[in-house]
Scaffold this motif. Sequence first.
Motif, PDB file in Angstrom:
ATOM      1  N   HIS A  17       0.857  -1.189   0.000  1.00  0.00           N
ATOM      2  CA  HIS A  17       0.000   0.000   0.000  1.00  0.00           C
ATOM      3  C   HIS A  17       0.893   1.238   0.000  1.00  0.00           C
ATOM      4  O   HIS A  17       1.674   1.461   0.931  1.00  0.00           O
ATOM      5  CB  HIS A  17      -0.903   0.005   1.242  1.00  0.00           C
ATOM      6  CG  HIS A  17      -1.919   1.105   1.239  1.00  0.00           C
ATOM      7  ND1 HIS A  17      -2.781   1.323   2.294  1.00  0.00           N
ATOM      8  CD2 HIS A  17      -2.244   2.051   0.319  1.00  0.00           C
ATOM      9  CE1 HIS A  17      -3.556   2.340   2.023  1.00  0.00           C
ATOM     10  NE2 HIS A  17      -3.254   2.803   0.819  1.00  0.00           N
ATOM     11  N   VAL A  18       0.796   2.040  -1.056  1.00  0.00           N
ATOM     12  CA  VAL A  18       1.532   3.309  -1.151  1.00  0.00           C
ATOM     13  C   VAL A  18       0.609   4.425  -0.689  1.00  0.00           C
ATOM     14  O   VAL A  18      -0.483   4.608  -1.236  1.00  0.00           O
ATOM     15  CB  VAL A  18       1.994   3.575  -2.597  1.00  0.00           C
ATOM     16  CG1 VAL A  18       2.756   4.897  -2.674  1.00  0.00           C
ATOM     17  CG2 VAL A  18       2.864   2.429  -3.107  1.00  0.00           C
ATOM     18  N   ILE A  19       1.051   5.174   0.321  1.00  0.00           N
ATOM     19  CA  ILE A  19       0.249   6.273   0.871  1.00  0.00           C
ATOM     20  C   ILE A  19       0.982   7.577   0.588  1.00  0.00           C
ATOM     21  O   ILE A  19       2.123   7.770   1.023  1.00  0.00           O
ATOM     22  CB  ILE A  19       0.032   6.107   2.385  1.00  0.00           C
ATOM     23  CG1 ILE A  19      -0.580   4.737   2.690  1.00  0.00           C
ATOM     24  CG2 ILE A  19      -0.863   7.211   2.918  1.00  0.00           C
ATOM     25  CD1 ILE A  19      -0.697   4.447   4.180  1.00  0.00           C
ATOM     26  N   ASP A  20       0.321   8.475  -0.121  1.00  0.00           N
ATOM     27  CA  ASP A  20       0.963   9.708  -0.569  1.00  0.00           C
ATOM     28  C   ASP A  20       0.142  10.922  -0.157  1.00  0.00           C
ATOM     29  O   ASP A  20      -1.090  10.903  -0.241  1.00  0.00           O
ATOM     30  CB  ASP A  20       1.123   9.680  -2.094  1.00  0.00           C
ATOM     31  CG  ASP A  20       1.879  10.880  -2.625  1.00  0.00           C
ATOM     32  OD1 ASP A  20       2.951  11.195  -2.072  1.00  0.00           O
ATOM     33  OD2 ASP A  20       1.408  11.501  -3.599  1.00  0.00           O
ATOM     34  N   GLY A  21       0.830  11.973   0.245  1.00  0.00           N
ATOM     35  CA  GLY A  21       0.135  13.177   0.670  1.00  0.00           C
ATOM     36  C   GLY A  21      -0.239  14.111  -0.456  1.00  0.00           C
ATOM     37  O   GLY A  21      -0.991  15.069  -0.249  1.00  0.00           O
ATOM     38  N   GLY A  22       0.289  13.877  -1.654  1.00  0.00           N
ATOM     39  CA  GLY A  22       0.011  14.769  -2.772  1.00  0.00           C
ATOM     40  C   GLY A  22      -1.358  14.552  -3.367  1.00  0.00           C
ATOM     41  O   GLY A  22      -2.085  13.618  -3.024  1.00  0.00           O
ATOM     42  N   ASP A  23      -1.702  15.438  -4.323  1.00  0.00           N
ATOM     43  CA  ASP A  23      -3.008  15.311  -4.966  1.00  0.00           C
ATOM     44  C   ASP A  23      -3.039  14.180  -5.981  1.00  0.00           C
ATOM     45  O   ASP A  23      -4.099  13.739  -6.404  1.00  0.00           O
ATOM     46  CB  ASP A  23      -3.410  16.638  -5.631  1.00  0.00           C
ATOM     47  CG  ASP A  23      -2.437  17.069  -6.722  1.00  0.00           C
ATOM     48  OD1 ASP A  23      -1.267  16.655  -6.679  1.00  0.00           O
ATOM     49  OD2 ASP A  23      -2.858  17.845  -7.605  1.00  0.00           O
ATOM     50  N   ARG A  24      -1.849  13.710  -6.393  1.00  0.00           N
ATOM     51  CA  ARG A  24      -1.747  12.554  -7.274  1.00  0.00           C
ATOM     52  C   ARG A  24      -0.334  12.003  -7.150  1.00  0.00           C
ATOM     53  O   ARG A  24       0.580  12.717  -6.730  1.00  0.00           O
ATOM     54  CB  ARG A  24      -2.070  12.933  -8.712  1.00  0.00           C
ATOM     55  CG  ARG A  24      -1.094  13.866  -9.400  1.00  0.00           C
ATOM     56  CD  ARG A  24      -1.685  14.286 -10.737  1.00  0.00           C
ATOM     57  NE  ARG A  24      -0.705  14.881 -11.627  1.00  0.00           N
ATOM     58  CZ  ARG A  24      -0.929  15.973 -12.343  1.00  0.00           C
ATOM     59  NH1 ARG A  24      -2.091  16.618 -12.234  1.00  0.00           N
ATOM     60  NH2 ARG A  24      -0.014  16.443 -13.168  1.00  0.00           N
ATOM     61  N   PRO A  25      -0.140  10.746  -7.489  1.00  0.00           N
ATOM     62  CA  PRO A  25       1.195  10.159  -7.346  1.00  0.00           C
ATOM     63  C   PRO A  25       2.201  10.818  -8.295  1.00  0.00           C
ATOM     64  O   PRO A  25       1.828  11.422  -9.300  1.00  0.00           O
ATOM     65  CB  PRO A  25       0.981   8.691  -7.726  1.00  0.00           C
ATOM     66  CG  PRO A  25      -0.487   8.463  -7.695  1.00  0.00           C
ATOM     67  CD  PRO A  25      -1.132   9.778  -7.979  1.00  0.00           C
ATOM     68  N   GLY A  26       3.463  10.665  -7.947  1.00  0.00           N
ATOM     69  CA  GLY A  26       4.519  11.141  -8.844  1.00  0.00           C
ATOM     70  C   GLY A  26       5.490  12.115  -8.229  1.00  0.00           C
ATOM     71  O   GLY A  26       6.586  12.294  -8.727  1.00  0.00           O
ATOM     72  N   GLY A  27       5.061  12.803  -7.179  1.00  0.00           N
ATOM     73  CA  GLY A  27       5.961  13.760  -6.547  1.00  0.00           C
ATOM     74  C   GLY A  27       6.412  14.838  -7.517  1.00  0.00           C
ATOM     75  O   GLY A  27       5.595  15.452  -8.204  1.00  0.00           O
ATOM     76  N   LYS A  28       7.740  15.041  -7.589  1.00  0.00           N
ATOM     77  CA  LYS A  28       8.285  16.114  -8.410  1.00  0.00           C
ATOM     78  C   LYS A  28       8.490  15.719  -9.871  1.00  0.00           C
ATOM     79  O   LYS A  28       9.105  16.455 -10.635  1.00  0.00           O
ATOM     80  CB  LYS A  28       9.599  16.600  -7.795  1.00  0.00           C
ATOM     81  CG  LYS A  28       9.380  17.340  -6.475  1.00  0.00           C
ATOM     82  CD  LYS A  28      10.668  17.714  -5.797  1.00  0.00           C
ATOM     83  CE  LYS A  28      11.325  16.544  -5.116  1.00  0.00           C
ATOM     84  NZ  LYS A  28      10.548  15.996  -3.993  1.00  0.00           N
ATOM     85  N   VAL A  29       7.979  14.549 -10.242  1.00  0.00           N
ATOM     86  CA  VAL A  29       7.926  14.158 -11.649  1.00  0.00           C
ATOM     87  C   VAL A  29       6.462  14.280 -12.048  1.00  0.00           C
ATOM     88  O   VAL A  29       5.629  13.452 -11.686  1.00  0.00           O
ATOM     89  CB  VAL A  29       8.454  12.728 -11.859  1.00  0.00           C
ATOM     90  CG1 VAL A  29       8.464  12.373 -13.336  1.00  0.00           C
ATOM     91  CG2 VAL A  29       9.853  12.590 -11.266  1.00  0.00           C
TER      92      VAL A  29
END
Length: 471
Positions: A31-43
Amino acid sequence: MGTRVVVVGGGIAGLATAHHLLAARPDLEVHVIDGGDRPGGKVRGETVAGVTVDVGAESIVASSATARRLITDLGMADDLVHPERVPATIWSRGARHPVPPRTFMGIPSAETDTTGLLDDGEARRAADPAPFVLAGSDVSVGDAVGAVHGRAVVDRIVEPLLGGVYAGRVDALSLRATMPGLWSAMAEGRSLPESVRSLLPAPTPRPAPRVMGLVGGTHRLVEALAERVTAAGGRVSSGSLVRELHRTPEGWRVVSGPTTHPVTHDAEVVVLATPAAPTGRLLGDHAPRAALALGAVEYASMAVVTLALPRSQVATLPGSGFLVPAVEGRTIKAATFSAAKWAWVASASTDVTLLRASIGRAREVATLQRDDDELRSVALAEVGEALGTTLPEPVDSHVRRWGGGLPQYDLGHTDRVAVARAEVAALPGLEITGAAYDGVGIAAVLDGALRTATTILAALPPSSTTRQESS
Protein backbone atom coordinates in the motif's frame (compact mmCIF):
# COMPACT_ATOMS: atom_id res chain seq x y z
CA MET A 1 -2.53 -13.27 4.10
CA GLY A 2 0.74 -12.06 2.56
CA THR A 3 3.30 -9.86 4.22
CA ARG A 4 2.02 -6.31 4.49
CA VAL A 5 4.20 -3.43 3.26
CA VAL A 6 3.30 0.24 3.63
CA VAL A 7 5.25 2.68 1.49
CA VAL A 8 4.97 6.23 2.79
CA GLY A 9 5.42 8.64 -0.12
CA GLY A 10 4.14 8.23 -3.67
CA GLY A 11 6.94 9.97 -5.53
CA ILE A 12 9.15 8.07 -7.93
CA ALA A 13 11.13 6.51 -5.05
CA GLY A 14 8.05 5.07 -3.37
CA LEU A 15 6.37 3.95 -6.58
CA ALA A 16 9.50 2.26 -7.92
CA THR A 17 10.09 0.48 -4.61
CA ALA A 18 6.51 -0.80 -4.60
CA HIS A 19 6.81 -1.92 -8.21
CA HIS A 20 9.99 -3.91 -7.59
CA LEU A 21 8.47 -5.57 -4.53
CA LEU A 22 5.34 -6.68 -6.33
CA ALA A 23 7.21 -7.76 -9.44
CA ALA A 24 9.29 -10.14 -7.32
CA ARG A 25 6.62 -11.14 -4.80
CA PRO A 26 3.03 -10.85 -6.07
CA ASP A 27 1.86 -12.28 -2.74
CA LEU A 28 2.83 -9.10 -0.87
CA GLU A 29 0.15 -6.66 0.24
CA VAL A 30 1.66 -3.31 -0.77
CA HIS A 31 0.00 0.00 0.00
CA VAL A 32 1.53 3.31 -1.15
CA ILE A 33 0.25 6.27 0.87
CA ASP A 34 0.96 9.71 -0.57
CA GLY A 35 0.14 13.18 0.67
CA GLY A 36 0.01 14.77 -2.77
CA ASP A 37 -3.01 15.31 -4.97
CA ARG A 38 -1.75 12.55 -7.27
CA PRO A 39 1.20 10.16 -7.35
CA GLY A 40 4.52 11.14 -8.84
CA GLY A 41 5.96 13.76 -6.55
CA LYS A 42 8.29 16.11 -8.41
CA VAL A 43 7.93 14.16 -11.65
CA ARG A 44 4.74 15.67 -13.00
CA GLY A 45 3.02 16.68 -16.22
CA GLU A 46 0.57 19.50 -16.93
CA THR A 47 -1.22 20.56 -20.10
CA VAL A 48 -0.17 23.92 -21.55
CA ALA A 49 -1.75 25.11 -24.81
CA GLY A 50 -3.03 21.61 -25.44
CA VAL A 51 0.34 19.89 -24.96
CA THR A 52 1.10 17.88 -21.83
CA VAL A 53 4.67 18.62 -20.79
CA ASP A 54 6.90 18.05 -17.79
CA VAL A 55 6.70 20.74 -15.13
CA GLY A 56 9.17 19.02 -12.83
CA ALA A 57 12.08 16.73 -13.63
CA GLU A 58 12.23 16.23 -17.40
CA SER A 59 15.19 13.95 -18.07
CA ILE A 60 17.17 10.97 -16.80
CA VAL A 61 20.90 10.28 -16.96
CA ALA A 62 21.29 8.27 -20.16
CA SER A 63 23.89 5.91 -18.69
CA SER A 64 21.48 4.63 -16.02
CA ALA A 65 21.06 0.89 -16.55
CA THR A 66 18.47 0.78 -13.76
CA ALA A 67 16.29 3.37 -15.46
CA ARG A 68 16.57 1.69 -18.86
CA ARG A 69 15.62 -1.72 -17.42
CA LEU A 70 12.66 -0.23 -15.59
CA ILE A 71 11.40 1.60 -18.66
CA THR A 72 11.74 -1.62 -20.65
CA ASP A 73 9.91 -3.60 -17.95
CA LEU A 74 7.08 -1.09 -18.15
CA GLY A 75 6.77 -1.59 -21.91
CA MET A 76 8.01 1.90 -22.77
CA ALA A 77 11.37 1.13 -24.40
CA ASP A 78 10.15 2.31 -27.80
CA ASP A 79 9.35 5.71 -26.29
CA LEU A 80 12.89 6.35 -25.04
CA VAL A 81 14.34 9.44 -26.73
CA HIS A 82 17.38 11.66 -26.44
CA PRO A 83 17.48 15.44 -26.79
CA GLU A 84 18.17 16.93 -30.17
CA ARG A 85 21.84 17.66 -30.79
CA VAL A 86 21.55 21.37 -30.15
CA PRO A 87 23.95 23.10 -27.73
CA ALA A 88 23.22 24.76 -24.43
CA THR A 89 24.75 28.08 -23.44
CA ILE A 90 25.58 30.13 -20.36
CA TRP A 91 24.17 33.67 -20.19
CA SER A 92 26.97 35.65 -18.62
CA ARG A 93 27.99 39.31 -18.78
CA GLY A 94 25.29 40.16 -21.28
CA ALA A 95 25.99 37.42 -23.81
CA ARG A 96 25.30 33.72 -24.32
CA HIS A 97 28.42 31.56 -24.49
CA PRO A 98 28.73 27.85 -25.33
CA VAL A 99 29.01 25.60 -22.29
CA PRO A 100 32.73 24.77 -22.22
CA PRO A 101 33.45 21.25 -23.47
CA ARG A 102 35.28 18.48 -21.65
CA THR A 103 34.38 19.43 -18.09
CA PHE A 104 33.16 17.37 -15.17
CA MET A 105 30.13 19.26 -13.82
CA GLY A 106 31.84 22.42 -15.04
CA ILE A 107 35.26 21.65 -13.56
CA PRO A 108 37.78 22.11 -16.40
CA SER A 109 40.07 19.49 -17.84
CA ALA A 110 43.24 20.19 -19.78
CA GLU A 111 41.10 20.16 -22.96
CA THR A 112 38.61 22.77 -21.74
CA ASP A 113 38.60 26.15 -23.47
CA THR A 114 37.01 28.82 -21.26
CA THR A 115 37.88 31.84 -23.38
CA GLY A 116 34.94 34.06 -24.16
CA LEU A 117 32.92 32.92 -21.20
CA LEU A 118 35.79 34.02 -18.92
CA ASP A 119 37.93 37.09 -19.52
CA ASP A 120 41.57 36.65 -20.52
CA GLY A 121 42.94 36.76 -17.00
CA GLU A 122 40.30 34.37 -15.66
CA ALA A 123 40.87 31.96 -18.54
CA ARG A 124 44.65 31.95 -17.93
CA ARG A 125 44.05 31.25 -14.24
CA ALA A 126 41.64 28.43 -15.08
CA ALA A 127 44.20 26.83 -17.39
CA ASP A 128 46.97 27.03 -14.77
CA PRO A 129 45.68 24.86 -11.90
CA ALA A 130 47.12 25.38 -8.45
CA PRO A 131 47.84 22.45 -6.12
CA PHE A 132 45.15 21.47 -3.66
CA VAL A 133 45.21 18.73 -1.05
CA LEU A 134 42.09 17.32 0.57
CA ALA A 135 42.13 17.91 4.30
CA GLY A 136 39.42 16.56 6.57
CA SER A 137 36.31 14.64 5.73
CA ASP A 138 34.68 17.18 3.43
CA VAL A 139 35.15 20.40 1.50
CA SER A 140 32.76 22.63 -0.40
CA VAL A 141 32.73 22.56 -4.17
CA GLY A 142 33.42 26.28 -4.23
CA ASP A 143 36.49 26.06 -2.00
CA ALA A 144 38.06 23.14 -3.85
CA VAL A 145 37.47 24.35 -7.39
CA GLY A 146 38.22 27.97 -6.53
CA ALA A 147 41.57 27.06 -4.99
CA VAL A 148 42.61 25.09 -8.08
CA HIS A 149 41.12 27.04 -10.99
CA GLY A 150 40.10 30.42 -9.61
CA ARG A 151 36.86 31.94 -8.46
CA ALA A 152 35.59 32.77 -11.96
CA VAL A 153 35.36 29.07 -12.83
CA VAL A 154 33.27 28.54 -9.71
CA ASP A 155 30.93 31.45 -10.36
CA ARG A 156 30.61 31.35 -14.15
CA ILE A 157 30.73 27.62 -14.96
CA VAL A 158 30.40 25.26 -11.99
CA GLU A 159 27.69 27.17 -10.12
CA PRO A 160 25.19 27.37 -13.00
CA LEU A 161 25.67 23.68 -13.84
CA LEU A 162 25.29 22.54 -10.22
CA GLY A 163 22.50 25.05 -9.72
CA GLY A 164 20.53 23.27 -12.40
CA VAL A 165 20.74 20.05 -10.41
CA TYR A 166 20.53 21.16 -6.77
CA ALA A 167 19.40 24.81 -6.90
CA GLY A 168 22.11 25.08 -4.26
CA ARG A 169 24.86 27.38 -3.06
CA VAL A 170 28.18 26.25 -4.47
CA ASP A 171 30.04 27.41 -1.37
CA ALA A 172 27.89 25.15 0.81
CA LEU A 173 27.46 22.11 -1.44
CA SER A 174 29.66 19.20 -0.45
CA LEU A 175 32.19 17.96 -3.00
CA ARG A 176 32.07 14.53 -1.40
CA ALA A 177 28.27 14.27 -1.60
CA THR A 178 27.61 15.93 -4.96
CA MET A 179 30.57 14.37 -6.82
CA PRO A 180 31.44 11.14 -4.99
CA GLY A 181 33.46 9.75 -7.91
CA LEU A 182 35.63 12.85 -8.03
CA TRP A 183 36.03 12.83 -4.25
CA SER A 184 37.13 9.20 -4.28
CA ALA A 185 39.72 9.87 -6.97
CA MET A 186 41.14 12.80 -5.03
CA ALA A 187 41.08 10.81 -1.78
CA GLU A 188 43.39 8.31 -3.51
CA GLY A 189 45.95 11.09 -3.92
CA ARG A 190 45.19 12.39 -7.39
CA SER A 191 45.06 16.11 -8.05
CA LEU A 192 41.76 17.70 -9.02
CA PRO A 193 42.76 17.94 -12.73
CA GLU A 194 43.95 14.33 -12.71
CA SER A 195 40.73 13.22 -11.07
CA VAL A 196 38.62 15.08 -13.63
CA ARG A 197 40.60 13.50 -16.46
CA SER A 198 40.05 10.01 -15.01
CA LEU A 199 36.27 10.51 -15.02
CA LEU A 200 35.81 11.94 -18.51
CA PRO A 201 35.05 9.58 -21.40
CA ALA A 202 37.45 9.45 -24.32
CA PRO A 203 36.74 12.28 -26.77
CA THR A 204 34.73 11.24 -29.81
CA PRO A 205 33.44 13.15 -32.86
CA ARG A 206 29.89 12.39 -31.78
CA PRO A 207 29.63 12.14 -27.96
CA ALA A 208 26.92 9.93 -26.52
CA PRO A 209 23.86 11.79 -25.19
CA ARG A 210 24.09 12.56 -21.50
CA VAL A 211 20.36 12.41 -20.78
CA MET A 212 17.24 10.72 -22.06
CA GLY A 213 13.51 11.18 -21.77
CA LEU A 214 10.22 9.74 -22.94
CA VAL A 215 7.99 10.73 -25.83
CA GLY A 216 5.14 12.57 -24.15
CA GLY A 217 7.25 13.51 -21.13
CA THR A 218 9.16 11.85 -18.33
CA HIS A 219 6.08 12.15 -16.11
CA ARG A 220 4.72 9.17 -18.01
CA LEU A 221 7.17 7.03 -16.06
CA VAL A 222 5.48 7.68 -12.71
CA GLU A 223 2.04 7.27 -14.25
CA ALA A 224 3.08 3.88 -15.62
CA LEU A 225 4.55 2.86 -12.26
CA ALA A 226 1.35 3.75 -10.42
CA GLU A 227 -0.71 1.81 -12.94
CA ARG A 228 1.59 -1.21 -12.72
CA VAL A 229 1.50 -1.24 -8.91
CA THR A 230 -2.29 -1.16 -8.97
CA ALA A 231 -2.52 -3.81 -11.68
CA ALA A 232 -0.27 -6.07 -9.58
CA GLY A 233 -2.69 -5.88 -6.67
CA GLY A 234 -1.11 -3.00 -4.78
CA ARG A 235 -2.92 0.10 -3.58
CA VAL A 236 -1.96 3.72 -4.22
CA SER A 237 -3.73 6.30 -2.05
CA SER A 238 -3.27 10.03 -2.67
CA GLY A 239 -4.22 13.03 -0.54
CA SER A 240 -3.43 11.28 2.74
CA LEU A 241 -0.62 12.59 4.92
CA VAL A 242 1.10 10.17 7.25
CA ARG A 243 1.42 11.74 10.70
CA GLU A 244 2.58 8.97 13.02
CA LEU A 245 4.68 5.82 13.08
CA HIS A 246 4.42 3.32 15.96
CA ARG A 247 6.10 0.02 16.79
CA THR A 248 3.82 -2.98 17.29
CA PRO A 249 4.50 -6.60 18.29
CA GLU A 250 4.01 -7.64 14.67
CA GLY A 251 5.89 -4.76 13.04
CA TRP A 252 4.72 -1.19 12.54
CA ARG A 253 1.60 0.94 12.58
CA VAL A 254 1.23 3.97 10.33
CA VAL A 255 -1.37 6.64 11.09
CA SER A 256 -2.57 8.81 8.23
CA GLY A 257 -5.31 11.32 7.54
CA PRO A 258 -6.57 14.27 9.58
CA THR A 259 -6.33 14.24 13.36
CA THR A 260 -10.12 14.21 13.55
CA HIS A 261 -10.39 11.07 11.40
CA PRO A 262 -7.16 9.10 11.73
CA VAL A 263 -6.67 5.94 9.71
CA THR A 264 -4.34 3.20 10.93
CA HIS A 265 -2.37 0.84 8.72
CA ASP A 266 -0.57 -2.16 10.22
CA ALA A 267 2.35 -3.68 8.36
CA GLU A 268 5.34 -5.90 8.84
CA VAL A 269 7.46 -3.56 6.70
CA VAL A 270 7.35 0.22 6.31
CA VAL A 271 9.30 2.19 3.72
CA LEU A 272 9.71 5.92 4.32
CA ALA A 273 10.10 7.40 0.83
CA THR A 274 9.44 10.96 1.97
CA PRO A 275 11.70 14.05 2.13
CA ALA A 276 14.21 14.28 4.94
CA ALA A 277 12.19 16.50 7.31
CA PRO A 278 8.97 14.42 7.44
CA THR A 279 11.05 11.25 7.53
CA GLY A 280 12.92 12.63 10.53
CA ARG A 281 9.69 13.53 12.29
CA LEU A 282 8.31 10.01 11.83
CA LEU A 283 11.57 8.52 13.11
CA GLY A 284 11.78 10.73 16.19
CA ASP A 285 10.57 8.17 18.74
CA HIS A 286 12.42 5.25 17.17
CA ALA A 287 15.72 6.57 15.81
CA PRO A 288 16.47 9.93 17.42
CA ARG A 289 19.97 10.28 15.98
CA ALA A 290 18.63 9.57 12.50
CA ALA A 291 15.85 12.09 13.05
CA LEU A 292 18.37 14.74 14.10
CA ALA A 293 20.60 14.04 11.11
CA LEU A 294 17.74 14.17 8.62
CA GLY A 295 16.32 17.28 10.23
CA ALA A 296 19.59 19.04 9.39
CA VAL A 297 19.11 18.49 5.64
CA GLU A 298 18.01 21.77 4.10
CA TYR A 299 15.78 21.99 1.04
CA ALA A 300 15.59 24.57 -1.73
CA SER A 301 12.31 25.76 -3.18
CA MET A 302 11.88 26.54 -6.84
CA ALA A 303 9.32 27.21 -9.54
CA VAL A 304 9.04 26.05 -13.14
CA VAL A 305 7.37 28.56 -15.47
CA THR A 306 6.16 27.06 -18.75
CA LEU A 307 5.36 29.47 -21.59
CA ALA A 308 3.52 28.71 -24.83
CA LEU A 309 4.41 31.39 -27.35
CA PRO A 310 2.64 31.87 -30.71
CA ARG A 311 4.89 30.03 -33.15
CA SER A 312 4.20 32.47 -35.97
CA GLN A 313 5.79 35.26 -33.89
CA VAL A 314 8.83 33.40 -32.59
CA ALA A 315 12.00 32.79 -34.54
CA THR A 316 13.75 29.44 -34.26
CA LEU A 317 15.13 29.25 -30.74
CA PRO A 318 18.92 28.92 -30.59
CA GLY A 319 20.03 25.71 -28.92
CA SER A 320 18.43 23.78 -26.11
CA GLY A 321 18.44 26.66 -23.63
CA PHE A 322 20.78 28.47 -21.29
CA LEU A 323 22.02 28.58 -17.71
CA VAL A 324 22.39 31.74 -15.64
CA PRO A 325 25.18 32.17 -13.05
CA ALA A 326 23.92 33.40 -9.68
CA VAL A 327 26.44 36.28 -9.77
CA GLU A 328 24.44 37.77 -12.64
CA GLY A 329 21.69 38.66 -10.18
CA ARG A 330 18.89 37.48 -12.46
CA THR A 331 15.63 35.96 -11.30
CA ILE A 332 15.72 32.94 -13.59
CA LYS A 333 18.50 30.40 -13.16
CA ALA A 334 17.91 28.51 -16.40
CA ALA A 335 15.72 28.35 -19.46
CA THR A 336 14.92 25.26 -21.51
CA PHE A 337 13.74 25.64 -25.08
CA SER A 338 11.55 22.56 -24.92
CA ALA A 339 10.47 22.70 -28.57
CA ALA A 340 14.12 22.79 -29.66
CA LYS A 341 15.41 20.26 -27.12
CA TRP A 342 12.77 17.56 -27.60
CA ALA A 343 11.48 16.65 -31.06
CA TRP A 344 8.24 15.28 -29.63
CA VAL A 345 7.44 18.67 -28.08
CA ALA A 346 8.03 20.48 -31.37
CA SER A 347 5.76 18.09 -33.24
CA ALA A 348 3.00 18.18 -30.61
CA SER A 349 1.69 21.54 -31.79
CA THR A 350 1.99 23.60 -34.95
CA ASP A 351 0.58 26.66 -33.22
CA VAL A 352 2.88 27.28 -30.26
CA THR A 353 6.53 27.15 -29.26
CA LEU A 354 6.99 25.80 -25.74
CA LEU A 355 9.78 26.79 -23.39
CA ARG A 356 10.26 26.87 -19.66
CA ALA A 357 12.25 28.82 -17.10
CA SER A 358 13.46 27.71 -13.67
CA ILE A 359 13.40 30.12 -10.75
CA GLY A 360 14.67 29.72 -7.21
CA ARG A 361 17.92 28.93 -5.43
CA ALA A 362 18.63 27.79 -1.90
CA ARG A 363 17.79 30.48 0.69
CA GLU A 364 16.39 32.85 -1.95
CA VAL A 365 13.11 33.24 -0.13
CA ALA A 366 12.08 36.62 -1.56
CA THR A 367 12.33 35.46 -5.18
CA LEU A 368 9.45 33.01 -4.83
CA GLN A 369 7.25 35.33 -2.79
CA ARG A 370 6.12 36.97 -6.03
CA ASP A 371 2.76 35.89 -7.39
CA ASP A 372 2.39 33.68 -10.45
CA ASP A 373 1.72 36.59 -12.84
CA GLU A 374 4.92 38.32 -11.79
CA LEU A 375 6.95 35.13 -12.17
CA ARG A 376 5.54 34.70 -15.67
CA SER A 377 6.36 38.30 -16.59
CA VAL A 378 9.93 38.23 -15.30
CA ALA A 379 10.60 34.86 -16.96
CA LEU A 380 9.31 36.14 -20.30
CA ALA A 381 11.31 39.36 -20.01
CA GLU A 382 14.58 37.74 -18.99
CA VAL A 383 14.43 34.99 -21.60
CA GLY A 384 13.76 37.67 -24.18
CA GLU A 385 16.68 39.73 -22.93
CA ALA A 386 19.00 36.73 -23.18
CA LEU A 387 17.84 36.22 -26.77
CA GLY A 388 18.17 39.91 -27.59
CA THR A 389 14.52 40.34 -28.49
CA THR A 390 11.10 41.09 -27.03
CA LEU A 391 9.09 37.90 -26.87
CA PRO A 392 5.36 37.96 -27.67
CA GLU A 393 2.79 37.44 -24.96
CA PRO A 394 2.14 33.76 -24.29
CA VAL A 395 -1.09 32.21 -25.50
CA ASP A 396 -0.95 29.99 -22.40
CA SER A 397 1.33 29.46 -19.43
CA HIS A 398 1.72 27.45 -16.26
CA VAL A 399 3.57 28.04 -12.99
CA ARG A 400 4.45 25.06 -10.86
CA ARG A 401 5.94 25.79 -7.46
CA TRP A 402 8.04 23.16 -5.74
CA GLY A 403 8.21 24.23 -2.12
CA GLY A 404 11.11 22.48 -0.44
CA GLY A 405 11.64 20.52 -3.62
CA LEU A 406 15.39 19.86 -3.74
CA PRO A 407 17.50 18.49 -0.87
CA GLN A 408 20.77 20.33 -0.36
CA TYR A 409 23.84 18.11 -0.21
CA ASP A 410 25.72 20.59 1.95
CA LEU A 411 28.93 20.01 3.91
CA GLY A 412 28.60 16.94 6.11
CA HIS A 413 25.76 15.43 4.09
CA THR A 414 27.48 12.08 3.59
CA ASP A 415 28.02 11.73 7.33
CA ARG A 416 24.41 12.67 8.09
CA VAL A 417 23.15 10.02 5.68
CA ALA A 418 25.48 7.42 7.21
CA VAL A 419 24.20 8.19 10.72
CA ALA A 420 20.57 7.95 9.59
CA ARG A 421 21.06 4.69 7.73
CA ALA A 422 23.01 3.04 10.55
CA GLU A 423 20.33 3.72 13.13
CA VAL A 424 17.44 2.76 10.85
CA ALA A 425 19.23 -0.47 9.90
CA ALA A 426 18.90 -1.55 13.53
CA LEU A 427 15.10 -1.37 13.28
CA PRO A 428 13.75 -4.51 11.59
CA GLY A 429 11.08 -3.89 8.98
CA LEU A 430 11.93 -0.22 8.43
CA GLU A 431 13.65 1.32 5.40
CA ILE A 432 14.36 4.84 4.12
CA THR A 433 14.82 5.82 0.49
CA GLY A 434 14.53 8.84 -1.81
CA ALA A 435 16.33 11.90 -3.12
CA ALA A 436 17.77 12.89 0.26
CA TYR A 437 20.41 10.16 0.28
CA ASP A 438 22.47 9.26 -2.80
CA GLY A 439 21.54 11.77 -5.50
CA VAL A 440 18.64 14.03 -6.44
CA GLY A 441 18.24 12.94 -10.07
CA ILE A 442 15.72 10.36 -11.25
CA ALA A 443 18.45 7.81 -12.03
CA ALA A 444 19.96 8.02 -8.54
CA VAL A 445 16.53 7.77 -6.92
CA LEU A 446 15.67 4.72 -9.01
CA ASP A 447 18.96 3.08 -8.01
CA GLY A 448 18.07 3.71 -4.36
CA ALA A 449 14.57 2.31 -4.79
CA LEU A 450 15.93 -0.87 -6.33
CA ARG A 451 18.41 -1.31 -3.46
CA THR A 452 15.64 -0.74 -0.94
CA ALA A 453 13.38 -3.32 -2.53
CA THR A 454 16.24 -5.80 -2.77
CA THR A 455 17.02 -5.37 0.94
CA ILE A 456 13.38 -5.92 1.89
CA LEU A 457 13.02 -8.98 -0.30
CA ALA A 458 16.15 -10.56 1.15
CA ALA A 459 14.78 -10.20 4.69
CA LEU A 460 11.28 -11.51 3.99
CA PRO A 461 10.28 -15.08 4.77
CA PRO A 462 9.61 -17.10 1.63
CA SER A 463 6.08 -17.11 0.29
CA SER A 464 3.93 -20.21 0.41
CA THR A 465 4.41 -20.53 -3.36
CA THR A 466 8.18 -20.43 -2.96
CA ARG A 467 8.05 -23.05 -0.19
CA GLN A 468 5.89 -25.36 -2.33
CA GLU A 469 8.23 -25.01 -5.30
CA SER A 470 11.30 -25.81 -3.20
CA SER A 471 9.75 -28.86 -1.51
